[in-house]
Design an enzyme around this catalytic site. Structure first.
Site, PDB file in Angstrom:
ATOM      1  N   SER A   1      -6.473   0.641  -7.894  1.00  0.00           N
ATOM      2  CA  SER A   1      -7.306   0.506  -9.086  1.00  0.00           C
ATOM      3  C   SER A   1      -6.639   1.082 -10.327  1.00  0.00           C
ATOM      4  O   SER A   1      -6.759   0.537 -11.419  1.00  0.00           O
ATOM      5  CB  SER A   1      -8.647   1.203  -8.858  1.00  0.00           C
ATOM      6  N   LEU A   2      -5.923   2.178 -10.169  1.00  0.00           N
ATOM      7  CA  LEU A   2      -5.372   2.876 -11.324  1.00  0.00           C
ATOM      8  C   LEU A   2      -3.870   2.724 -11.458  1.00  0.00           C
ATOM      9  O   LEU A   2      -3.316   3.053 -12.503  1.00  0.00           O
ATOM     10  CB  LEU A   2      -5.724   4.380 -11.240  1.00  0.00           C
TER      11      LEU A   2
ATOM     12  N   LYS B   1       5.146   5.292  -8.164  1.00  0.00           N
ATOM     13  CA  LYS B   1       3.761   4.987  -8.508  1.00  0.00           C
ATOM     14  C   LYS B   1       3.606   5.088 -10.022  1.00  0.00           C
ATOM     15  O   LYS B   1       3.867   6.133 -10.614  1.00  0.00           O
ATOM     16  CB  LYS B   1       2.808   5.970  -7.820  1.00  0.00           C
TER      17      LYS B   1
ATOM     18  N   GLN C   1       0.076   0.962  -9.504  1.00  0.00           N
ATOM     19  CA  GLN C   1       0.727   0.178  -8.459  1.00  0.00           C
ATOM     20  C   GLN C   1       2.026   0.869  -8.067  1.00  0.00           C
ATOM     21  O   GLN C   1       2.607   1.630  -8.847  1.00  0.00           O
ATOM     22  CB  GLN C   1       0.952  -1.263  -8.878  1.00  0.00           C
ATOM     23  N   VAL C   2       2.451   0.612  -6.832  1.00  0.00           N
ATOM     24  CA  VAL C   2       3.593   1.330  -6.256  1.00  0.00           C
ATOM     25  C   VAL C   2       4.712   0.341  -5.955  1.00  0.00           C
ATOM     26  O   VAL C   2       4.482  -0.719  -5.363  1.00  0.00           O
ATOM     27  CB  VAL C   2       3.179   2.062  -4.965  1.00  0.00           C
TER      28      VAL C   2
ATOM     29  N   ASP D   1      -9.951   9.623   0.137  1.00  0.00           N
ATOM     30  CA  ASP D   1      -9.809   8.175  -0.024  1.00  0.00           C
ATOM     31  C   ASP D   1      -9.011   7.592   1.140  1.00  0.00           C
ATOM     32  O   ASP D   1      -7.964   6.963   0.948  1.00  0.00           O
ATOM     33  CB  ASP D   1      -9.127   7.861  -1.355  1.00  0.00           C
TER      34      ASP D   1
ATOM     35  N   LEU E   1       4.692  -2.638  -3.541  1.00  0.00           N
ATOM     36  CA  LEU E   1       4.319  -2.330  -2.157  1.00  0.00           C
ATOM     37  C   LEU E   1       2.807  -2.382  -2.003  1.00  0.00           C
ATOM     38  O   LEU E   1       2.280  -2.730  -0.953  1.00  0.00           O
ATOM     39  CB  LEU E   1       4.813  -0.926  -1.776  1.00  0.00           C
ATOM     40  N   GLY E   2       2.121  -2.000  -3.080  1.00  0.00           N
ATOM     41  CA  GLY E   2       0.663  -2.003  -3.065  1.00  0.00           C
ATOM     42  C   GLY E   2       0.136  -1.832  -4.474  1.00  0.00           C
ATOM     43  O   GLY E   2       0.792  -1.253  -5.343  1.00  0.00           O
TER      44      GLY E   2
END
Length: 515
Positions: free
Chosen positions: A158-159, A176, A161-162, A308, A154-155
């Protein structure tokens, strides 16, 4: 003889540690500190030589269009080289690159624009690598609790991915998963970043962002703990449960660990996706008002601030009953503001809105800013030029001319901006970043000139200021007087902003915004 023994011992220890590191990281060469360090060093040297070869090979008249065009071209080349390094090393490098992409007031626009791609298009890892992390942390195979696990993320951040998935129970979730090796590489990566920043400071004497490295070193361990992120999500949901329009994904604790976080899946469009907003008949001003209200309360009232808010972390959607909802994602990084900081920051904003230069200086000093730098500091806080501040930022509409004024003067005040960031209270750094990202969202939505932005913030500032005074006042009679004064000040604010609305928007629109 002793020297020879010591030499062989050091060499042997190095080989053993390298072998252990390779074994621990599944023989992934990119995970080795020496590989990442060497690659970084080569990239920094390459950037330095690029400037020397392409720009500093001769004396320029720095006032000429030719020099400015050439400098822009070389900045772009250097930025692309830096982006290539970041995308290769991934992890912490992407996090720092994203931060660079938000420093519009400090760095050349070529660097900022090049790095912005990292907010929405960070490199991703194959799903097999994520399955390894899940197995290692949860001690079970993903097939044991997922009926379906979409391969396309989905996205990608930096640390982590989902991915969208469906549990055996039928519930649709967002999973995640931390990128492999990020945690193991974080320490050596931060050391490398520190060295790179020092080298860049030699190339650009005005380039003082050691504070960025220090803040990253402090915040990174927190962001790498996904259990902490889950706790933050529940905390912010509890703080703002009064808002039926705010959605925060619930956490599935039994399926979560420090590197895996399973959450409720919530659909929606990115807050800056204008096509989505138009297609679903979403009111952009209503979106901006609710985000502004949420962040004003976070900063001035609760002191617990989601730090963020880039567009990928805020979704918007219409419910079946045609109600607007804001979905807040990624709760890894929060600022915890002290009461003293919130009081001084509130008073600073009130002094800006009242065009009170004496109070601006006073409260800027309380936040760490020395002498005449307070003028530049309030410009950075508001994102508006000094001339506008002196006219009253709640009276002068934001324009393209203002933006051009800010961008054209940035290079002239760059050394002083660095001084401000070195001096300011460390809590302010995350707030400046948050302010910049929120302003970016408002700019895309074209809602910078909405009246409610200053009305809601002014209200929160007044309440925060009085809350601090009430906390320090033991006498009941004086506390009662303070509460009366607070209500009177809030009443005057409502009347004042209704008046401004009548002038700028017409009666019905003004009444709708205030109510």
């Amino acid at each position: 003889m002793l020297r020879r023994v010591l030499g062989f011992s050091v060499l042997g220890a190095g080989l053993v540690s390298t072998g252990l590191s390779l074994h621990t990281n599944d023989y992934e060469l990119n995970s080795l500190g020496i590989v990442r360090l060497t690659r970084s060093a080569c990239a920094v040297v390459d950037v330095a030589l690029t400037y020397k070869r392409e720009l500093y090979y001769k004396e320029w008249d720095k006032t000429t269009p030719e020099y400015k065009a050439e400098k822009s071209r070389v900045h772009k080349i250097a930025a692309e080289k830096l982006l290539e390094l970041i995308c290769t090393n991934k992890g912490v490098y992407i996090k720092v690159g994203q931060h660079i992409g938000a420093l519009e007031y400090l760095l050349p626009k070529e660097f900022v624009q090049t790095m912005k791609v990292l907010h929405s298009d960070a490199p991703q890892n194959p799903i097999e690598d994520l399955y390894k992390v899940i197995r290692q942390d949860l001690k079970r195979n993903p097939e044991d609790f997922f009926d379906d696990f979409e391969r396309e993320p989905l996205g990608t951040a930096s640390l982590a991915q989902v991915h969208k998935a469906r549990l055996k129970t039928g519930e649709v979730v967002a999973v995640k998963v931390q990128h492999p090796y990020v945690k193991g590489n974080s320490r050596v990566d931060m050391k490398t970043m520190e060295l790179a920043v020092k080298v860049l400071a030699l190339i650009f004497p005005d380039f003082k962002i050691q504070w960025l490295v220090e803040e990253s070193k402090k915040n990174l361990p927190i962001e790498l703990d996904f259990l902490n992120e889950g706790k933050n999500a529940e905390k912010v949901a509890e703080h703002f449960k009064k808002y039926s329009w705010l959605r925060v994904p619930k956490i599935y604790w039994e399926l979560s660990s420090s590197r895996v976080l399973v959450m409720e899946y919530l659909e929606g469009g990115h807050v800056t996706d204008l096509d989505y907003i138009k297609k679903h008949n979403i009111d952009a001003f209503a979106v901006a008002n609710r985000i502004g209200q949420l962040y004003s309360e976070m900063i001035f009232s609760t002191g617990f601030v989601h730090s963020d808010p880039h567009p990928g972390n805020i979704l918007v959607r219409q419910t079946p009953k045609n109600n607007l909802e804001i979905v807040l994602l990624d709760h890894g990084l929060y600022a915890n503001l002290s009461d003293k900081f919130r009081y001084e920051y509130s008073k600073l904003w009130l002094s800006i809105l009242n065009v009170d230069r004496k109070s601006m200086r006073k409260h800027s000093e309380q936040l760490g800013i020395k002498g005449d730098l307070y003028g530049l500091f309030v410009c950075m806080v508001t994102g508006r030029p000094w001339d506008t501040l002196m006219q009253g930022i709640n009276k002068v509409k934001y324009s393209k001319e203002e933006k051009n004024t800010l961008q054209s003067n940035t290079s002239l005040v760059l050394p002083h901006i660095s001084d401000v960031l070195e001096q300011v209270d460390r809590q302010m750094l995350l707030i400046l970043k948050t302010n910049d990202l929120i302003r970016g969202i408002e700019s895309t939505l074209r809602t910078q000139n909405r009246m409610t932005a200053f009305w809601v913030m002014s209200k929160c500032c007044v309440q925060s200021s009085y809350a601090e005074q009430l906390a320090k006042q033991p006498e009941a009679a004086k506390r009662w007087q303070l509460r009366l004064r607070e209500r009177w000040d809030l009443f005057k604010l409502n009347v004042y902003y209704l008046y401004l609305g009548l002038i700028n928007f017409g009666f019905l629109a003004a009444l709708k915004q205030v109510l």
